[in-house]
Design a protein around this motif. Structure first.
Motif, PDB file in Angstrom:
ATOM      1  N   ARG A   1      39.603  21.602  49.149  1.00 39.69           N
ATOM      2  CA  ARG A   1      38.207  21.787  49.096  1.00 39.69           C
ATOM      3  C   ARG A   1      37.729  23.250  49.553  1.00 39.69           C
ATOM      4  N   THR A   2      38.160  23.770  50.238  1.00 38.14           N
ATOM      5  CA  THR A   2      37.946  25.216  50.637  1.00 38.14           C
ATOM      6  C   THR A   2      38.125  26.220  49.532  1.00 38.14           C
ATOM      7  N   ARG A   3      39.333  26.025  49.145  1.00 41.85           N
ATOM      8  CA  ARG A   3      39.770  26.858  47.838  1.00 41.85           C
ATOM      9  C   ARG A   3      38.688  26.667  46.947  1.00 41.85           C
ATOM     10  N   ALA A   4      38.205  25.758  46.592  1.00 41.10           N
ATOM     11  CA  ALA A   4      37.170  25.479  45.235  1.00 41.10           C
ATOM     12  C   ALA A   4      35.844  26.332  45.716  1.00 41.10           C
ATOM     13  N   ILE A   5      35.690  26.270  47.152  1.00 42.75           N
ATOM     14  CA  ILE A   5      34.352  27.195  47.428  1.00 42.75           C
ATOM     15  C   ILE A   5      34.443  28.724  47.021  1.00 42.75           C
ATOM     16  N   TYR A   6      35.975  29.033  47.650  1.00 43.78           N
ATOM     17  CA  TYR A   6      36.224  30.391  47.300  1.00 43.78           C
ATOM     18  C   TYR A   6      36.182  30.902  45.669  1.00 43.78           C
ATOM     19  N   ARG A   7      36.740  29.840  44.823  1.00 41.94           N
ATOM     20  CA  ARG A   7      36.463  29.983  43.466  1.00 41.94           C
ATOM     21  C   ARG A   7      35.023  30.292  42.709  1.00 41.94           C
ATOM     22  N   ARG A   8      34.336  29.497  43.431  1.00 43.90           N
ATOM     23  CA  ARG A   8      32.750  29.252  42.983  1.00 43.90           C
ATOM     24  C   ARG A   8      32.369  31.012  43.502  1.00 43.90           C
ATOM     25  N   ALA A   9      32.652  31.297  44.585  1.00 46.91           N
ATOM     26  CA  ALA A   9      32.240  32.602  45.141  1.00 46.91           C
ATOM     27  C   ALA A   9      32.906  33.742  44.479  1.00 46.91           C
ATOM     28  N   ASP A  10      34.066  33.718  43.867  1.00 50.41           N
ATOM     29  CA  ASP A  10      34.668  34.712  43.223  1.00 50.41           C
ATOM     30  C   ASP A  10      33.725  35.314  42.051  1.00 50.41           C
ATOM     31  N   ALA A  11      33.178  34.557  41.456  1.00 49.85           N
ATOM     32  CA  ALA A  11      32.691  34.950  40.165  1.00 49.85           C
ATOM     33  C   ALA A  11      31.289  36.033  40.634  1.00 49.85           C
ATOM     34  N   GLY A  12      30.907  36.121  41.812  1.00 53.69           N
ATOM     35  CA  GLY A  12      30.015  36.910  42.392  1.00 53.69           C
ATOM     36  C   GLY A  12      30.526  38.238  42.594  1.00 53.69           C
ATOM     37  N   ILE A  13      31.595  38.491  42.827  1.00 56.05           N
ATOM     38  CA  ILE A  13      32.028  39.823  43.244  1.00 56.05           C
ATOM     39  C   ILE A  13      31.891  40.664  42.065  1.00 56.05           C
ATOM     40  N   ALA A  14      31.911  40.405  40.872  1.00 61.46           N
ATOM     41  CA  ALA A  14      31.619  41.490  39.723  1.00 61.46           C
ATOM     42  C   ALA A  14      29.942  41.665  39.789  1.00 61.46           C
ATOM     43  N   LEU A  15      29.373  40.885  40.534  1.00 59.27           N
ATOM     44  CA  LEU A  15      28.030  41.394  40.249  1.00 59.27           C
ATOM     45  C   LEU A  15      27.736  42.282  41.507  1.00 59.27           C
ATOM     46  N   LEU A  16      28.468  42.660  42.286  1.00 56.57           N
ATOM     47  CA  LEU A  16      28.178  43.733  43.481  1.00 56.57           C
ATOM     48  C   LEU A  16      28.344  44.908  42.802  1.00 56.57           C
ATOM     49  N   ASP A  17      27.610  45.959  43.580  1.00 54.46           N
ATOM     50  CA  ASP A  17      27.783  47.319  43.432  1.00 54.46           C
ATOM     51  C   ASP A  17      29.416  47.605  43.498  1.00 54.46           C
ATOM     52  N   PRO A  18      29.960  48.497  42.376  1.00 53.79           N
ATOM     53  CA  PRO A  18      31.443  48.796  42.160  1.00 53.79           C
ATOM     54  C   PRO A  18      31.756  49.325  43.714  1.00 53.79           C
ATOM     55  N   VAL A  19      31.180  49.910  44.395  1.00 50.54           N
ATOM     56  CA  VAL A  19      31.808  50.593  45.786  1.00 50.54           C
ATOM     57  C   VAL A  19      31.859  49.565  46.591  1.00 50.54           C
ATOM     58  N   SER A  20      31.458  48.147  46.415  1.00 52.40           N
ATOM     59  CA  SER A  20      31.440  47.322  47.312  1.00 52.40           C
ATOM     60  C   SER A  20      32.415  46.382  47.190  1.00 52.40           C
ATOM     61  N   ARG A  21      32.684  46.109  45.767  1.00 50.68           N
ATOM     62  CA  ARG A  21      33.721  45.218  45.633  1.00 50.68           C
ATOM     63  C   ARG A  21      35.016  45.130  46.049  1.00 50.68           C
ATOM     64  N   PRO A  22      35.761  46.336  46.357  1.00 49.11           N
ATOM     65  CA  PRO A  22      36.952  46.226  46.955  1.00 49.11           C
ATOM     66  C   PRO A  22      36.808  45.881  48.539  1.00 49.11           C
ATOM     67  N   CYS A  23      35.814  45.781  48.945  1.00 47.75           N
ATOM     68  CA  CYS A  23      35.743  45.527  50.402  1.00 47.75           C
ATOM     69  C   CYS A  23      35.428  43.705  50.397  1.00 47.75           C
ATOM     70  N   VAL A  24      34.745  43.262  49.535  1.00 43.41           N
ATOM     71  CA  VAL A  24      34.461  41.830  49.584  1.00 43.41           C
ATOM     72  C   VAL A  24      35.701  41.055  48.990  1.00 43.41           C
ATOM     73  N   ARG A  25      36.580  41.737  47.738  1.00 44.32           N
ATOM     74  CA  ARG A  25      37.538  41.019  47.273  1.00 44.32           C
ATOM     75  C   ARG A  25      38.655  41.118  48.635  1.00 44.32           C
ATOM     76  N   THR A  26      38.735  42.151  49.241  1.00 39.58           N
ATOM     77  CA  THR A  26      40.013  42.303  50.192  1.00 39.58           C
ATOM     78  C   THR A  26      39.424  41.026  51.743  1.00 39.58           C
ATOM     79  N   ALA A  27      38.249  40.937  51.926  1.00 41.40           N
ATOM     80  CA  ALA A  27      37.962  40.200  52.693  1.00 41.40           C
ATOM     81  C   ALA A  27      38.206  38.623  52.282  1.00 41.40           C
ATOM     82  N   ALA A  28      37.970  38.348  50.829  1.00 40.75           N
ATOM     83  CA  ALA A  28      38.206  37.151  50.574  1.00 40.75           C
ATOM     84  C   ALA A  28      39.730  36.663  50.311  1.00 40.75           C
ATOM     85  N   VAL A  29      40.463  37.724  50.192  1.00 39.72           N
ATOM     86  CA  VAL A  29      41.976  37.588  49.981  1.00 39.72           C
ATOM     87  C   VAL A  29      42.646  37.477  51.473  1.00 39.72           C
TER      88      VAL A  29
END
Length: 329
Positions: free
Chosen positions: A248-276
Protein backbone atom coordinates in the motif's frame (compact mmCIF):
# COMPACT_ATOMS: atom_id res chain seq x y z
CA UNK A 1 18.83 27.84 24.56
CA UNK A 2 21.15 30.45 23.10
CA UNK A 3 22.92 30.77 19.81
CA UNK A 4 26.05 32.54 21.01
CA UNK A 5 28.33 34.21 18.50
CA UNK A 6 30.54 31.28 17.51
CA UNK A 7 31.06 30.99 13.77
CA UNK A 8 29.15 28.19 12.02
CA UNK A 9 31.14 25.18 10.80
CA UNK A 10 32.83 25.64 7.45
CA UNK A 11 30.23 23.71 5.44
CA UNK A 12 27.37 25.55 7.08
CA UNK A 13 29.07 28.91 6.54
CA UNK A 14 29.35 28.30 2.80
CA UNK A 15 25.64 27.46 2.61
CA UNK A 16 24.68 30.53 4.63
CA UNK A 17 26.85 32.73 2.41
CA UNK A 18 25.15 31.29 -0.68
CA UNK A 19 21.74 31.97 0.85
CA UNK A 20 22.68 35.55 1.68
CA UNK A 21 22.19 35.08 5.44
CA UNK A 22 24.64 37.47 7.08
CA UNK A 23 23.33 38.32 10.58
CA UNK A 24 25.61 36.51 13.07
CA UNK A 25 22.83 35.41 15.43
CA UNK A 26 20.67 34.21 12.56
CA UNK A 27 23.61 32.33 11.06
CA UNK A 28 24.04 30.60 14.41
CA UNK A 29 20.35 29.71 14.45
CA UNK A 30 20.54 28.11 11.02
CA UNK A 31 23.75 26.31 11.97
CA UNK A 32 21.93 24.77 14.93
CA UNK A 33 19.20 23.47 12.62
CA UNK A 34 21.79 22.03 10.27
CA UNK A 35 23.44 20.21 13.16
CA UNK A 36 20.10 18.67 14.17
CA UNK A 37 19.53 17.49 10.61
CA UNK A 38 23.03 16.01 10.35
CA UNK A 39 22.70 14.21 13.69
CA UNK A 40 19.18 12.81 13.43
CA UNK A 41 18.04 12.87 9.81
CA UNK A 42 20.65 10.69 8.12
CA UNK A 43 18.69 9.91 4.97
CA UNK A 44 17.11 13.36 4.87
CA UNK A 45 20.43 15.14 5.42
CA UNK A 46 22.14 13.12 2.71
CA UNK A 47 19.41 14.07 0.25
CA UNK A 48 19.74 17.78 1.12
CA UNK A 49 23.36 17.65 -0.04
CA UNK A 50 21.96 17.40 -3.56
CA UNK A 51 20.21 20.77 -3.31
CA UNK A 52 21.97 23.99 -4.19
CA UNK A 53 23.86 25.46 -1.21
CA UNK A 54 21.46 28.42 -1.18
CA UNK A 55 18.45 26.12 -0.67
CA UNK A 56 19.89 24.02 2.14
CA UNK A 57 19.58 26.40 5.13
CA UNK A 58 15.81 26.69 4.67
CA UNK A 59 15.42 22.91 4.52
CA UNK A 60 17.55 22.57 7.65
CA UNK A 61 15.36 25.13 9.43
CA UNK A 62 12.16 23.28 8.56
CA UNK A 63 13.67 19.98 9.65
CA UNK A 64 15.10 21.49 12.84
CA UNK A 65 11.75 22.80 13.99
CA UNK A 66 10.00 19.50 13.27
CA UNK A 67 12.73 17.64 15.12
CA UNK A 68 12.56 19.94 18.13
CA UNK A 69 8.81 19.40 18.55
CA UNK A 70 9.04 15.66 17.89
CA UNK A 71 11.78 15.27 20.49
CA UNK A 72 9.60 16.90 23.14
CA UNK A 73 6.89 14.32 22.50
CA UNK A 74 9.21 11.32 22.35
CA UNK A 75 11.80 12.30 24.96
CA UNK A 76 12.22 9.66 27.67
CA UNK A 77 11.97 10.68 31.28
CA UNK A 78 9.58 11.22 34.11
CA UNK A 79 7.65 14.12 32.59
CA UNK A 80 3.90 13.80 32.93
CA UNK A 81 1.55 14.17 29.97
CA UNK A 82 0.50 17.55 31.35
CA UNK A 83 4.12 18.70 31.44
CA UNK A 84 4.75 17.60 27.87
CA UNK A 85 1.52 19.26 26.72
CA UNK A 86 2.69 22.46 28.39
CA UNK A 87 6.03 22.30 26.57
CA UNK A 88 4.33 21.65 23.22
CA UNK A 89 2.05 24.63 23.77
CA UNK A 90 5.06 26.73 24.76
CA UNK A 91 6.73 25.85 21.46
CA UNK A 92 3.50 26.65 19.63
CA UNK A 93 3.30 30.03 21.37
CA UNK A 94 6.90 30.86 20.48
CA UNK A 95 6.24 29.77 16.91
CA UNK A 96 3.23 32.07 16.65
CA UNK A 97 5.16 35.01 18.03
CA UNK A 98 8.01 34.40 15.61
CA UNK A 99 5.75 33.93 12.60
CA UNK A 100 3.91 37.11 13.46
CA UNK A 101 7.13 39.01 12.77
CA UNK A 102 8.49 39.37 16.30
CA UNK A 103 12.23 38.79 16.55
CA UNK A 104 12.67 38.45 20.31
CA UNK A 105 12.93 34.68 19.95
CA UNK A 106 16.28 34.99 18.19
CA UNK A 107 18.42 34.81 21.30
CA UNK A 108 16.51 32.20 23.31
CA UNK A 109 15.04 29.86 20.66
CA UNK A 110 17.31 29.77 17.61
CA UNK A 111 15.47 26.94 15.86
CA UNK A 112 12.23 28.94 15.93
CA UNK A 113 14.08 32.03 14.73
CA UNK A 114 15.49 30.18 11.72
CA UNK A 115 12.03 28.79 11.01
CA UNK A 116 10.45 32.26 11.06
CA UNK A 117 13.09 33.63 8.71
CA UNK A 118 12.52 30.76 6.27
CA UNK A 119 8.73 31.05 6.41
CA UNK A 120 8.87 34.76 5.64
CA UNK A 121 11.45 34.38 2.91
CA UNK A 122 9.52 31.69 1.04
CA UNK A 123 5.98 32.81 1.92
CA UNK A 124 5.08 29.44 3.47
CA UNK A 125 1.52 29.13 4.74
CA UNK A 126 1.42 29.40 8.57
CA UNK A 127 -1.44 26.90 8.65
CA UNK A 128 0.97 24.06 7.90
CA UNK A 129 2.78 24.65 11.17
CA UNK A 130 -0.41 24.80 13.19
CA UNK A 131 -1.46 21.48 11.64
CA UNK A 132 1.93 20.02 12.48
CA UNK A 133 1.68 21.08 16.12
CA UNK A 134 -1.84 19.60 16.30
CA UNK A 135 -0.46 16.21 15.25
CA UNK A 136 2.36 16.45 17.78
CA UNK A 137 -0.26 17.04 20.47
CA UNK A 138 -2.22 14.00 19.25
CA UNK A 139 0.78 11.82 20.09
CA UNK A 140 0.19 12.57 23.77
CA UNK A 141 -3.33 11.15 23.88
CA UNK A 142 -3.91 8.94 20.82
CA UNK A 143 -2.22 5.54 20.83
CA UNK A 144 -4.19 3.62 18.16
CA UNK A 145 -5.83 4.37 14.82
CA UNK A 146 -8.91 2.28 13.96
CA UNK A 147 -8.76 2.89 10.19
CA UNK A 148 -6.50 4.38 7.54
CA UNK A 149 -8.82 7.41 7.42
CA UNK A 150 -8.22 7.97 11.13
CA UNK A 151 -4.48 7.64 10.61
CA UNK A 152 -4.70 10.10 7.72
CA UNK A 153 -5.81 12.85 10.10
CA UNK A 154 -2.61 12.43 12.08
CA UNK A 155 -0.40 11.94 9.03
CA UNK A 156 -1.71 15.11 7.38
CA UNK A 157 -0.17 17.20 10.16
CA UNK A 158 2.88 15.05 10.82
CA UNK A 159 3.92 14.43 7.22
CA UNK A 160 1.79 15.82 4.38
CA UNK A 161 2.33 19.37 5.59
CA UNK A 162 6.10 18.76 5.65
CA UNK A 163 5.96 18.16 1.91
CA UNK A 164 3.92 21.34 1.53
CA UNK A 165 6.36 23.32 3.67
CA UNK A 166 9.42 22.40 1.62
CA UNK A 167 7.74 22.84 -1.76
CA UNK A 168 8.29 26.63 -1.95
CA UNK A 169 12.00 26.09 -1.19
CA UNK A 170 12.31 23.45 -3.89
CA UNK A 171 10.49 25.59 -6.45
CA UNK A 172 8.24 24.42 -9.26
CA UNK A 173 7.91 24.85 -13.01
CA UNK A 174 4.13 25.01 -12.73
CA UNK A 175 1.87 26.98 -10.38
CA UNK A 176 2.59 25.69 -6.89
CA UNK A 177 -0.95 24.41 -6.36
CA UNK A 178 -0.47 21.87 -9.16
CA UNK A 179 2.50 20.31 -7.38
CA UNK A 180 1.02 20.32 -3.89
CA UNK A 181 -0.87 16.97 -4.01
CA UNK A 182 2.28 15.09 -5.02
CA UNK A 183 4.39 16.90 -2.43
CA UNK A 184 1.91 15.99 0.29
CA UNK A 185 1.76 12.37 -0.91
CA UNK A 186 5.53 12.02 -0.76
CA UNK A 187 5.54 13.27 2.82
CA UNK A 188 2.89 10.68 3.67
CA UNK A 189 4.88 7.91 1.94
CA UNK A 190 7.98 8.81 3.96
CA UNK A 191 6.00 8.83 7.19
CA UNK A 192 4.29 5.49 6.67
CA UNK A 193 7.65 4.00 5.69
CA UNK A 194 8.95 5.15 9.07
CA UNK A 195 5.92 3.63 10.80
CA UNK A 196 6.58 0.26 9.17
CA UNK A 197 10.27 0.37 10.06
CA UNK A 198 9.64 1.50 13.64
CA UNK A 199 6.71 -0.73 14.64
CA UNK A 200 8.69 -2.18 17.55
CA UNK A 201 10.06 1.10 18.86
CA UNK A 202 6.67 2.79 18.62
CA UNK A 203 5.09 -0.16 20.43
CA UNK A 204 7.63 0.29 23.23
CA UNK A 205 6.22 3.83 23.61
CA UNK A 206 2.68 2.46 23.71
CA UNK A 207 1.73 3.57 20.21
CA UNK A 208 0.66 1.76 17.06
CA UNK A 209 0.69 3.84 13.87
CA UNK A 210 -0.82 1.13 11.67
CA UNK A 211 -4.59 0.99 11.00
CA UNK A 212 -6.22 -1.53 13.33
CA UNK A 213 -8.82 -2.71 10.82
CA UNK A 214 -6.18 -3.61 8.23
CA UNK A 215 -4.12 -5.43 10.84
CA UNK A 216 -7.23 -7.26 12.02
CA UNK A 217 -7.86 -8.53 8.50
CA UNK A 218 -4.73 -10.64 8.99
CA UNK A 219 -5.51 -11.65 12.58
CA UNK A 220 -3.19 -9.05 14.13
CA UNK A 221 -3.95 -6.86 17.14
CA UNK A 222 -2.03 -4.99 19.84
CA UNK A 223 -1.81 -8.11 22.02
CA UNK A 224 -0.13 -10.14 19.28
CA UNK A 225 2.26 -7.32 18.38
CA UNK A 226 3.24 -6.93 22.03
CA UNK A 227 3.75 -10.67 22.40
CA UNK A 228 6.01 -10.71 19.34
CA UNK A 229 7.96 -7.65 20.47
CA UNK A 230 8.65 -9.12 23.89
CA UNK A 231 10.02 -12.29 22.28
CA UNK A 232 11.73 -10.57 19.35
CA UNK A 233 9.71 -12.80 17.06
CA UNK A 234 7.49 -11.91 14.12
CA UNK A 235 4.44 -14.11 13.75
CA UNK A 236 3.46 -15.13 10.18
CA UNK A 237 0.22 -13.16 10.56
CA UNK A 238 2.23 -10.04 11.33
CA UNK A 239 4.48 -10.67 8.33
CA UNK A 240 1.45 -10.87 6.03
CA UNK A 241 -0.03 -7.68 7.47
CA UNK A 242 3.25 -5.80 7.04
CA UNK A 243 3.58 -7.11 3.48
CA UNK A 244 0.12 -5.72 2.71
CA UNK A 245 1.01 -2.31 4.16
CA UNK A 246 4.33 -2.22 2.32
CA UNK A 247 2.45 -2.72 -0.94
CA UNK A 248 0.00 0.00 0.00
CA UNK A 249 2.86 2.39 0.78
CA UNK A 250 4.54 1.68 -2.55
CA UNK A 251 1.31 2.80 -4.22
CA UNK A 252 1.59 6.14 -2.41
CA UNK A 253 5.16 6.54 -3.69
CA UNK A 254 3.91 5.94 -7.22
CA UNK A 255 1.31 8.69 -6.84
CA UNK A 256 3.95 11.06 -5.50
CA UNK A 257 6.46 10.22 -8.23
CA UNK A 258 4.58 12.14 -10.90
CA UNK A 259 5.16 15.35 -8.98
CA UNK A 260 8.94 15.23 -9.21
CA UNK A 261 8.83 16.42 -12.82
CA UNK A 262 6.90 19.49 -11.64
CA UNK A 263 9.79 20.66 -9.45
CA UNK A 264 12.54 23.07 -10.40
CA UNK A 265 15.14 20.98 -12.27
CA UNK A 266 17.82 21.76 -9.66
CA UNK A 267 15.61 20.21 -6.95
CA UNK A 268 14.61 17.03 -8.74
CA UNK A 269 17.80 15.00 -8.00
CA UNK A 270 17.40 15.67 -4.27
CA UNK A 271 13.76 14.60 -4.13
CA UNK A 272 14.34 11.62 -6.41
CA UNK A 273 17.22 10.47 -4.23
CA UNK A 274 15.20 10.89 -1.04
CA UNK A 275 12.35 8.88 -2.55
CA UNK A 276 14.71 6.08 -3.61
CA UNK A 277 16.45 6.00 -0.23
CA UNK A 278 13.21 5.93 1.73
CA UNK A 279 11.80 3.39 -0.67
CA UNK A 280 14.93 1.41 0.07
CA UNK A 281 13.71 1.03 3.64
CA UNK A 282 10.72 -0.86 2.26
CA UNK A 283 13.11 -3.01 0.23
CA UNK A 284 15.03 -3.82 3.41
CA UNK A 285 11.79 -4.75 5.19
CA UNK A 286 10.99 -7.15 2.36
CA UNK A 287 14.56 -8.54 2.44
CA UNK A 288 14.13 -9.16 6.19
CA UNK A 289 10.98 -11.16 5.40
CA UNK A 290 8.87 -8.45 7.08
CA UNK A 291 10.53 -9.04 10.46
CA UNK A 292 10.10 -5.56 11.94
CA UNK A 293 9.74 -6.53 15.59
CA UNK A 294 13.01 -8.29 16.28
CA UNK A 295 15.24 -5.51 14.94
CA UNK A 296 15.16 -2.18 13.12
CA UNK A 297 15.99 -2.42 9.42
CA UNK A 298 18.32 0.18 7.91
CA UNK A 299 19.59 1.13 4.49
CA UNK A 300 23.33 0.42 4.52
CA UNK A 301 25.98 3.02 3.76
CA UNK A 302 26.98 1.24 0.55
CA UNK A 303 23.47 1.55 -0.83
CA UNK A 304 23.21 5.15 0.31
CA UNK A 305 26.39 5.96 -1.58
CA UNK A 306 25.25 4.04 -4.66
CA UNK A 307 22.04 6.07 -4.76
CA UNK A 308 23.45 9.44 -3.77
CA UNK A 309 26.40 9.33 -6.18
CA UNK A 310 24.36 9.41 -9.40
CA UNK A 311 22.02 11.88 -7.73
CA UNK A 312 24.94 14.22 -7.14
CA UNK A 313 25.95 14.02 -10.79
CA UNK A 314 22.39 14.84 -11.87
CA UNK A 315 22.26 17.73 -9.39
CA UNK A 316 25.49 19.25 -10.70
CA UNK A 317 24.32 18.87 -14.28
CA UNK A 318 20.98 20.51 -13.50
CA UNK A 319 22.70 23.52 -11.94
CA UNK A 320 24.63 24.18 -15.15
CA UNK A 321 21.82 23.47 -17.60
CA UNK A 322 19.59 26.27 -18.93
CA UNK A 323 16.38 25.55 -17.06
CA UNK A 324 12.69 26.17 -17.31
CA UNK A 325 11.56 29.33 -15.59
CA UNK A 326 11.17 28.65 -11.89
CA UNK A 327 7.93 29.36 -10.04
CA UNK A 328 7.69 29.52 -6.26
CA UNK A 329 4.11 30.62 -5.79
Amino acid sequence: MTTGTAAPPRGAAAELDAAGITTPALRGAYARCRALNAEHGRTYFLATRLLTPAQRPAIHALYGFARMADDVVDAPGAATVAEVVARIEEIRARMRVALSGERDVLTDEPVVAALAHTVERYAIDHRYFEDFMDSMAMDLTVTDYPTFDDLAVYVHGSAAVIGLQVLPVLGTVVPRAEAEPSAAALGVAFQITNFLRDVGEDLDRGRIYLPADELAAFGVDRELLTWCRERRYTDPRVRRAIAHLVARTRAIYRRADAGIALLDPVSRPCVRTAAVLYGGILDEIVAADYDVLAHRVVVGNARRAAVAGPGLLRAVAARHRPGVRRRTR
